[in-house]
Design an enzyme around this catalytic site. Structure first.
Site, PDB file in Angstrom:
ATOM      1  N   ARG A 191       0.843  -1.192   0.000  1.00 27.65           N
ATOM      2  CA  ARG A 191       0.000   0.000   0.000  1.00 27.65           C
ATOM      3  C   ARG A 191       0.880   1.245   0.000  1.00 27.65           C
ATOM      4  NH1 ARG A 191       2.200   2.377   3.484  1.00 27.65           N
ATOM      5  NH2 ARG A 191       2.074   2.120   5.742  1.00 27.65           N
ATOM      6  N   GLU A 244       8.349   0.432   4.672  1.00 27.93           N
ATOM      7  CA  GLU A 244       8.000  -0.356   5.847  1.00 27.93           C
ATOM      8  C   GLU A 244       7.571  -1.751   5.384  1.00 27.93           C
ATOM      9  OE1 GLU A 244       5.430   0.401   9.783  1.00 27.93           O
ATOM     10  OE2 GLU A 244       4.194   0.127   8.008  1.00 27.93           O
ATOM     11  N   HIS A 254      -8.746  -3.785  12.508  1.00 25.99           N
ATOM     12  CA  HIS A 254      -8.792  -2.552  11.723  1.00 25.99           C
ATOM     13  C   HIS A 254     -10.227  -2.209  11.325  1.00 25.99           C
ATOM     14  CE1 HIS A 254      -7.526   0.545   8.892  1.00 25.99           C
ATOM     15  NE2 HIS A 254      -8.324  -0.006   8.000  1.00 25.99           N
TER      16      HIS A 254
END
Length: 257
Positions: A72, A168, A184
């Site tokens: 993402r 990341e 989430h």
């Protein structure tokens, strides 16, 4: 950077109160798009590395630890909102220095032991530099979250220059990923204000996921994994037998048949 969205009006005010016209906003937008492209290319570089490892495991080993890979890229709005929230300077240099999770790659594996395997294979590559490592498996977050986070720097070769870009990388098991996805969705639905009973249930679910991972790891160790990987062909290997097998009879559909 300006505090005006280009779709709101043709003019706006910069943080210093000066008016900014539409051409200035467009120039800033173009610069930011180019800035974000570097992070998109960094994701491509990391996912290529992981996919090479995955294909190599499929070809040379009886077992592949990589189940699936996702990625993402933070939206420009999300990046700038984080800059504002953290009170960083609103410029590209400050973003490059302080916001290290713009590009993200997630690797999901089957077993807890796979996490260290994947981590070691990635960080041992010469062009990857580890900037930060957070082990949320050994030190689980209070809400139950588990994952291994790596912030790495990787070179991105662009048409006019080369730049090192942070990415990341999250490495976790299927059970950890399932729990994190559910958590989430719940926090998104309640906008962070999750009722106490749901928080308690999430904590219990996290413990159940941990127990499942530990049980699956124990089963995994019981499985006979003693088979040696396929022997790599030596450079001096005589390939004449292979040559004759390929040329002595046509393949199905070959026009020479």
């Amino acid at each position: 950077m300006v505090g005006v969205k280009p779709w709101q009006s043709d003019t706006g005010s910069a943080s210093n109160g000066q008016l900014v016209d539409v051409d200035d906003v467009r120039a800033l937008r173009d610069q930011f798009v180019d800035f974000m492209l570097g992070y998109k290319f960094a994701i491509d570089e990391v996912t290529t590395k992981i996919n090479i490892l995955r294909e190599d495991f499929n070809n040379t080993h009886a077992y592949n630890p990589i189940e699936h890979v996702g990625s993402r890229l933070k939206s420009p709005e999300s990046v700038l909102e984080k800059v504002r929230r953290k009170n960083y300077a609103m410029n590209l240099a400050a973003i490059r220095e302080n916001v290290l999770d713009i590009a993200g790659v997630r690797v999901v594996c089957s077993f807890i032991s796979d996490i260290a395997t994947i981590r070691d294979l990635l960080v041992s590559q010469a062009d990857i530099t580890v900037l930060e490592e957070r082990d949320y498996i050994t030190h689980r977050k209070p809400n139950g979250y588990q994952s291994l986070h790596l912030i790495v720097s990787i070179p991105v070769f662009r048409a006019g220059h080369t730049q090192r870009v942070p990415v990341e990388i999250q490495i976790r098991t299927i059970a950890m990923d399932f729990w994190a996805s559910l958590e989430h969705k719940i926090y998104y639905k309640y906008r962070g204000e999750v009722p106490p009973n749901l928080r308690s249930d999430l904590a219990q679910a996290a413990e159940a996921a941990t127990q499942l991972d530990e049980k699956m790891e124990a089963l995994h160790r019981q499985v006979d994994r003693a088979a040696e990987p396929k022997t790599a062909a030596g450079d001096a290997l005589d390939l004449s037998v292979l040559y004759h097998s390929l040329t002595s009879r046509p393949f199905p559909g070959d026009l020479r048949a």
